[in-house]
Design an enzyme around this catalytic site. Structure first.
Site, PDB file in Angstrom:
ATOM      1  N   SER A 148       0.836  -1.207   0.000  1.00  0.00           N
ATOM      2  CA  SER A 148       0.000   0.000   0.000  1.00  0.00           C
ATOM      3  C   SER A 148       0.873   1.261   0.000  1.00  0.00           C
ATOM      4  O   SER A 148       1.631   1.478  -0.939  1.00  0.00           O
ATOM      5  CB  SER A 148      -0.958  -0.047   1.197  1.00  0.00           C
ATOM      6  OG  SER A 148      -1.978   0.920   1.069  1.00  0.00           O
ATOM      7  N   ASP A 224     -10.097  -5.601  -3.405  1.00  0.00           N
ATOM      8  CA  ASP A 224      -9.543  -4.542  -2.552  1.00  0.00           C
ATOM      9  C   ASP A 224     -10.457  -3.322  -2.619  1.00  0.00           C
ATOM     10  O   ASP A 224     -10.676  -2.752  -3.692  1.00  0.00           O
ATOM     11  CB  ASP A 224      -8.140  -4.187  -3.074  1.00  0.00           C
ATOM     12  CG  ASP A 224      -7.360  -3.281  -2.144  1.00  0.00           C
ATOM     13  OD1 ASP A 224      -7.967  -2.376  -1.541  1.00  0.00           O
ATOM     14  OD2 ASP A 224      -6.128  -3.458  -2.044  1.00  0.00           O
ATOM     15  N   HIS A 257      -7.321  -6.076   0.798  1.00  0.00           N
ATOM     16  CA  HIS A 257      -6.165  -5.244   1.107  1.00  0.00           C
ATOM     17  C   HIS A 257      -5.414  -5.710   2.356  1.00  0.00           C
ATOM     18  O   HIS A 257      -4.464  -5.068   2.777  1.00  0.00           O
ATOM     19  CB  HIS A 257      -6.646  -3.797   1.310  1.00  0.00           C
ATOM     20  CG  HIS A 257      -5.574  -2.751   1.182  1.00  0.00           C
ATOM     21  ND1 HIS A 257      -4.982  -2.431  -0.021  1.00  0.00           N
ATOM     22  CD2 HIS A 257      -4.982  -1.934   2.109  1.00  0.00           C
ATOM     23  CE1 HIS A 257      -4.096  -1.465   0.150  1.00  0.00           C
ATOM     24  NE2 HIS A 257      -4.062  -1.157   1.432  1.00  0.00           N
TER      25      HIS A 257
END
Length: 284
Positions: A148, A224, A257
């Protein structure tokens, strides 16, 4: 240097350490896994950069990386995601996507952030020098990966310093922070209103500007919930296609995620880096 914890893991050592970070002007923690082979000599090094709200501990406790690091004989260092301490400025509104835990791996130029928020220098210069002095790791044989915000950091730092890393990979990276809400907030505060300056911390912009080719692997979960608004993987796919930059970008159906996603593919990422690190020895 202070050792906070030392746990035996897959016949190696999982360490947590504290030190004074000169580039950040504060005390910092980082975690370091040393595989069993480190007892016999210096081993290659992987840098892991974590995402928003994380510390150095999330990855070592959730990703299950130590097993693969031991098998491939590589060390993994996981630094914190921002400077820390009572004197370090934080988001005045207490939001989780900026300030403490959200350093975005940049060198801030705007007050009050510029006093401490120099994570780019910490990761690319101070931490490697520290590791080389104190631990059995070969910082000349290194690769970098992250998740991320940390995926963004890994890609940017590698693309801007291609001689320092043999390969780069990322899970669900923020590939175009100049074009997403998380990035616009962070870069606007840390770097000021000049959007041209932001491009130095944008993966897509760096590739379009002619970044040198590095072996690159990206995994993105298709379930995600940040994909459409924040991560924008399609921009990286388009940039690589337009410029001829070679990257393996894998969309993984059903994955979100979380660290469940990371733990599912961490083995293939470490194997990818291990292959590139081994090639560097053959090339020498």
């Amino acid at each position: 240097m202070e050792t906070i914890a030392n746990n035996r893991c897959f016949e190696g050592e999982q360490l947590r350490l504290a030190h004074r970070a000169e580039s950040l002007g504060c005390d910092m923690h980082f975690s370091l896994y040393l595989p069993p082979g480190a007892r016999a000599g210096n081993v290659p090094l992987l840098y892991w950069l974590s995402g928003l709200t994380c510390t150095d501990e999330n990855f070592v406790q959730k990703a299950g990386a130590q097993r693969y690091a031991a098998e491939h004989g590589v060390a993994i260092v996981a630094p914190d995601t921002s400077p820390r301490g009572d004197e370090v400025a934080d988001d005045p509104e207490g939001a989780w996507d900026f300030g403490l835990g959200a350093g975005f791996y940049v060198n801030a130029t705007e007050a009050p952030w510029s006093r401490h928020y120099r994570m780019y220098d910490y990761i690319s210069e101070e931490l490697p020098a520290l590791l080389a002095r104190h631990f059995p790791v070969d910082t000349e044989r290194a690769s970098i990966f992250g998740h991320s915000m940390g995926g963004h950091g890994a890609l940017v730092i590698a693309l801007r310093n291609p001689a320092h890393y043999q390969s780069v990979s990322a899970f669900a990276p923020i590939v175009a922070p100049t074009r997403c809400p998380w990035g616009e907030k962070a870069l606007g505060h840390y770097l000021g209103p000049d959007r041209e300056a932001w491009k130095n911390y944008d993966t897509c912009e760096l590739i379009r500007a002619g970044a040198l080719q590095l072996p690159m692997l990206v995994d993105q979960g298709e379930a995600d919930n940040f994909l459409e608004e924040q991560l924008k993987t399609e921009l990286l796919e388009a940039t690589c296609a337009d410029t001829g930059y070679e990257a393996t970008i894998r969309r993984q159906p059903g994955y979100d995620h979380s660290y469940f996603f990371i733990s599912s593919f961490i083995g293939s990422h470490i194997a990818f880096h291990a292959r590139e690190l081994e090639k560097s020895v053959s090339d020498d």
